[in-house]
Design a protein around this motif. Structure first.
Motif, PDB file in Angstrom:
ATOM      1  N   SER A 102     -22.468  30.272  15.399  1.00 22.07           N
ATOM      2  CA  SER A 102     -21.653  31.484  15.528  1.00 22.07           C
ATOM      3  C   SER A 102     -21.593  32.248  14.204  1.00 22.07           C
ATOM      4  O   SER A 102     -21.373  33.450  14.179  1.00 22.07           O
ATOM      5  N   LEU A 103     -21.826  31.538  13.119  1.00 20.88           N
ATOM      6  CA  LEU A 103     -21.849  32.204  11.821  1.00 20.88           C
ATOM      7  C   LEU A 103     -23.155  32.987  11.651  1.00 20.88           C
ATOM      8  O   LEU A 103     -23.192  34.026  10.992  1.00 20.88           O
ATOM      9  N   SER A 104     -24.198  32.496  12.272  1.00 22.88           N
ATOM     10  CA  SER A 104     -25.456  33.249  12.274  1.00 22.88           C
ATOM     11  C   SER A 104     -25.330  34.489  13.144  1.00 22.88           C
ATOM     12  O   SER A 104     -25.962  35.508  12.884  1.00 22.88           O
ATOM     13  N   ARG A 105     -24.508  34.407  14.181  1.00 24.52           N
ATOM     14  CA  ARG A 105     -24.311  35.561  15.069  1.00 24.52           C
ATOM     15  C   ARG A 105     -23.360  36.585  14.455  1.00 24.52           C
ATOM     16  O   ARG A 105     -23.339  37.735  14.866  1.00 24.52           O
ATOM     17  N   ALA A 106     -22.532  36.148  13.522  1.00 25.07           N
ATOM     18  CA  ALA A 106     -21.562  37.048  12.887  1.00 25.07           C
ATOM     19  C   ALA A 106     -22.254  37.848  11.787  1.00 25.07           C
ATOM     20  O   ALA A 106     -23.337  37.488  11.337  1.00 25.07           O
ATOM     21  N   ASN A 107     -21.631  38.952  11.372  1.00 24.06           N
ATOM     22  CA  ASN A 107     -22.138  39.634  10.174  1.00 24.06           C
ATOM     23  C   ASN A 107     -21.032  39.853   9.145  1.00 24.06           C
ATOM     24  O   ASN A 107     -21.223  40.539   8.156  1.00 24.06           O
ATOM     25  N   ALA A 108     -19.873  39.248   9.420  1.00 25.61           N
ATOM     26  CA  ALA A 108     -18.747  39.427   8.495  1.00 25.61           C
ATOM     27  C   ALA A 108     -17.718  38.326   8.722  1.00 25.61           C
ATOM     28  O   ALA A 108     -17.726  37.661   9.766  1.00 25.61           O
ATOM     29  N   LEU A 109     -16.861  38.126   7.737  1.00 24.99           N
ATOM     30  CA  LEU A 109     -15.682  37.287   7.912  1.00 24.99           C
ATOM     31  C   LEU A 109     -14.474  38.220   7.899  1.00 24.99           C
ATOM     32  O   LEU A 109     -14.350  39.076   7.013  1.00 24.99           O
ATOM     33  N   LEU A 110     -13.636  38.053   8.894  1.00 25.21           N
ATOM     34  CA  LEU A 110     -12.430  38.883   8.994  1.00 25.21           C
ATOM     35  C   LEU A 110     -11.266  38.053   8.443  1.00 25.21           C
ATOM     36  O   LEU A 110     -11.074  36.907   8.853  1.00 25.21           O
ATOM     37  N   ILE A 111     -10.508  38.636   7.525  1.00 27.19           N
ATOM     38  CA  ILE A 111      -9.466  37.864   6.856  1.00 27.19           C
ATOM     39  C   ILE A 111      -8.100  38.169   7.460  1.00 27.19           C
ATOM     40  O   ILE A 111      -7.646  39.313   7.471  1.00 27.19           O
ATOM     41  N   VAL A 112      -7.477  37.124   7.999  1.00 26.77           N
ATOM     42  CA  VAL A 112      -6.094  37.248   8.474  1.00 26.77           C
ATOM     43  C   VAL A 112      -5.220  36.686   7.358  1.00 26.77           C
ATOM     44  O   VAL A 112      -5.366  35.517   6.982  1.00 26.77           O
ATOM     45  N   PRO A 113      -4.321  37.515   6.804  1.00 28.02           N
ATOM     46  CA  PRO A 113      -3.527  37.028   5.665  1.00 28.02           C
ATOM     47  C   PRO A 113      -2.625  35.866   6.057  1.00 28.02           C
ATOM     48  O   PRO A 113      -2.282  35.698   7.227  1.00 28.02           O
ATOM     49  N   SER A 114      -2.266  35.109   5.053  1.00 27.90           N
ATOM     50  CA  SER A 114      -1.351  33.992   5.231  1.00 27.90           C
ATOM     51  C   SER A 114      -0.032  34.487   5.825  1.00 27.90           C
ATOM     52  O   SER A 114       0.471  35.555   5.461  1.00 27.90           O
ATOM     53  N   GLY A 115       0.514  33.737   6.762  1.00 30.33           N
ATOM     54  CA  GLY A 115       1.804  34.094   7.352  1.00 30.33           C
ATOM     55  C   GLY A 115       1.699  35.016   8.560  1.00 30.33           C
ATOM     56  O   GLY A 115       2.692  35.276   9.231  1.00 30.33           O
ATOM     57  N   VAL A 116       0.495  35.532   8.820  1.00 28.98           N
ATOM     58  CA  VAL A 116       0.327  36.469   9.937  1.00 28.98           C
ATOM     59  C   VAL A 116      -0.212  35.710  11.141  1.00 28.98           C
ATOM     60  O   VAL A 116      -1.216  35.018  11.036  1.00 28.98           O
ATOM     61  N   LYS A 117       0.456  35.849  12.274  1.00 31.45           N
ATOM     62  CA  LYS A 117       0.006  35.108  13.468  1.00 31.45           C
ATOM     63  C   LYS A 117      -0.661  36.012  14.490  1.00 31.45           C
ATOM     64  O   LYS A 117      -1.355  35.527  15.383  1.00 31.45           O
ATOM     65  N   CYS A 118      -0.418  37.318  14.375  1.00 32.03           N
ATOM     66  CA  CYS A 118      -1.037  38.232  15.346  1.00 32.03           C
ATOM     67  C   CYS A 118      -1.363  39.557  14.668  1.00 32.03           C
ATOM     68  O   CYS A 118      -0.511  40.160  14.026  1.00 32.03           O
ATOM     69  N   LEU A 119      -2.615  39.958  14.807  1.00 30.41           N
ATOM     70  CA  LEU A 119      -3.014  41.288  14.353  1.00 30.41           C
ATOM     71  C   LEU A 119      -3.273  42.117  15.610  1.00 30.41           C
ATOM     72  O   LEU A 119      -4.226  41.849  16.338  1.00 30.41           O
ATOM     73  N   PRO A 120      -2.423  43.116  15.889  1.00 27.84           N
ATOM     74  CA  PRO A 120      -2.668  43.929  17.083  1.00 27.84           C
ATOM     75  C   PRO A 120      -3.969  44.714  16.926  1.00 27.84           C
ATOM     76  O   PRO A 120      -4.428  44.933  15.803  1.00 27.84           O
ATOM     77  N   SER A 121      -4.542  45.085  18.041  1.00 27.82           N
ATOM     78  CA  SER A 121      -5.728  45.941  18.012  1.00 27.82           C
ATOM     79  C   SER A 121      -5.391  47.208  17.215  1.00 27.82           C
ATOM     80  O   SER A 121      -4.286  47.743  17.335  1.00 27.82           O
ATOM     81  N   GLY A 122      -6.328  47.663  16.389  1.00 26.45           N
ATOM     82  CA  GLY A 122      -6.092  48.871  15.598  1.00 26.45           C
ATOM     83  C   GLY A 122      -5.521  48.601  14.218  1.00 26.45           C
ATOM     84  O   GLY A 122      -5.203  49.538  13.486  1.00 26.45           O
TER      85      GLY A 122
END
Ligand code: AMP
Ligand code: MG
Length: 411
Positions: free
Chosen positions: A377-397
């Protein structure tokens, strides 16, 4: 020491423990990708002399003021100035010199007329179809750079075009930081070489190859020391081999968690110092750093995605710290999430696909599951998306930081 530390704390701890490597002199054909050990100041003006930016005629601009296509001024051509030749004529009113791109401007001339703006008028004369202003089509001495100007600062990773600039400035070689020597070790009873047949319970060693190339891409000298089984004596023997090879850094993977056969961490504790071994991140919580007999050592997690992420988050900055490079992460850009993204509150580096759009970059997670054993799946990806510490949900947008992987261009 069982304390769970943040990514930032871990990075700071690593950076303060890395030592700068010595300087060495490097010739221009070898210097691309190396890190400058000094500030580079220019020794010359660039361009070094006033010269023509076009093939044309060196003239006194005032002679052309009245010219028009219907009633062209005629100038007498008194000489020819090819590139590489110092002119021996002086341009006086009513005369011109044929001049080539890059050739020095003769005394008396203050502009160049491109050949396309002229027509021949007999053997030694030209008609001027359009007027020029003083300075037109002249590249003046020192407009790009003045002698003494700061050109590159210490810590710059030299690019191909920089090498050309260094050549223009007259440098045959420059001081750079020595390339770090990095030893790569895999550990685990289950590991086979890629060429060996699979037998029940075994898997093939992926990490030492991924880590080898990640390290090579930083321009380090990399040695693969092979696989140690889950046997403290054998692990120690490989680590001692790294010491014999005068490694500046050891990167091992697996055997740093709480399993019965996780010996790497214990060995670091016995024959060196362990700075930490648990980082509050995902993937890759069991991640050890310390030194083995004085050599900095990373005990990266065994899961292949965790090892990869651990390299980008911690090892790459550590290598840059050794070679004096700047700490800014060139991979990082901002993107907007295209879907809701859930996390568990740990700082997360999720496999993502980032696309350019007219309004910026958009990001979504890869279709494959985010299990840290899922290297494909890392070969299929082209980036790493960073979710900051303490955050459990990033809404779309949501605007998020993403690190572009090297295959970003290809997807
Ligand atoms: P460990 O950290 O030893 O508990 O290993 C965690 C997981 O990573 C296990 O599933 C191992 O089989 C796997 N693993 C360990 N080393 C490697 C390696 N070099 N290549 C691929 N997978 C590995
Ligand atoms: Mg293991």
């Amino acid at each position: 020491l069982a304390e769970l530390i943040s990514v930032r704390e871990a990075q700071n701890s690593i950076c303060t423990q890395m030592h700068r490597l010595e300087e060495e002199i490097c010739g221009l054909t070898e210097v691309c990708g190396r890190t400058l050990a000094i500030d580079i100041h220019s020794r010359v003006d660039l361009p070094p002399f006033d010269n023509s930016s076009m093939d044309g005629y060196a003239v006194c601009a005032a002679d052309t003021r009245q010219t028009k296509e219907e009633k062209p001024v005629v100038l007498r051509v008194t000489s020819d100035i090819p590139a590489g030749k110092a002119p021996d004529v002086e341009i006086v009113a009513g005369t011109a010199a044929r001049i080539m791109t890059g050739a020095p401007l003769p005394n008396g001339a203050d502009a160049v007329i491109p050949v396309e703006w002229t027509r021949s008028s007999g053997s030694n004369s030209i008609m001027v179809l359009r007027p020029v202003q003083p300075g037109d089509f002249i590249r003046s001495r020192g407009t790009d750079l003045r002698s003494g100007d700061l050109v590159f600062t210490r810590g710059r990773i030299v690019q191909a075009q920089d090498v050309g600039v260094l050549a223009q400035l007259g440098f045959n070689s420059v001081p750079v930081f020595r390339r770090p020597r990095i030893a790569i070790i895999s550990s685990g009873d289950e590991l086979l070489q890629p060429g060996e047949p699979l037998v029940p319970g075994k898997i093939r060693d992926a990490n030492s190859y991924t880590l080898f190339h990640l390290a090579k891409n930083t321009n380090a000298e990399v040695i693969r020391l092979g696989i140690a089984p889950d046997d403290p004596h054998k692990i120690r023997a490989l680590l001692d081999l790294a010491v014999e090879h005068h490694a500046d850094l050891i990167i091992s993977s697996a055997g740093v968690s709480v399993g019965e056969y996780d010996y790497v961490r214990k060995i670091i504790e016995e024959d060196g110092t362990l700075s930490f071994w648990r980082v509050n991140m995902r993937p890759g919580k069991p991640l050890a750093f310390g030194n083995y007999r004085g050599i900095p050592i990373f005990g990266l997690p065994g899961n292949p995605v965790s090892a990869f992420v651990g390299f980008l988050v911690f090892v790459e900055p550590a290598i840059h710290a050794m070679t004096g490079g700047c700490q800014t992460n060139l991979r990082e850009i901002e993107a907007t999430t295209q879907e809701e993204i859930l996390s568990d509150g740990r700082e997360s580096y999720l496999r993502a696909i980032v696309k350019r759009s007219p309004t910026g970059y958009s990001a979504r997670l890869t279709d494959e599951h985010q299990g840290s054993g899922n290297l494909l799946s890392l070969s299929r990806a082209n980036a790493l998306l960073i979710v900051p510490s303490g955050v459990k949900c990033l809404p779309s947008g949501t605007a998020v930081k993403v690190w572009l992987l090297d295959n970003f261009k290809e997807i």
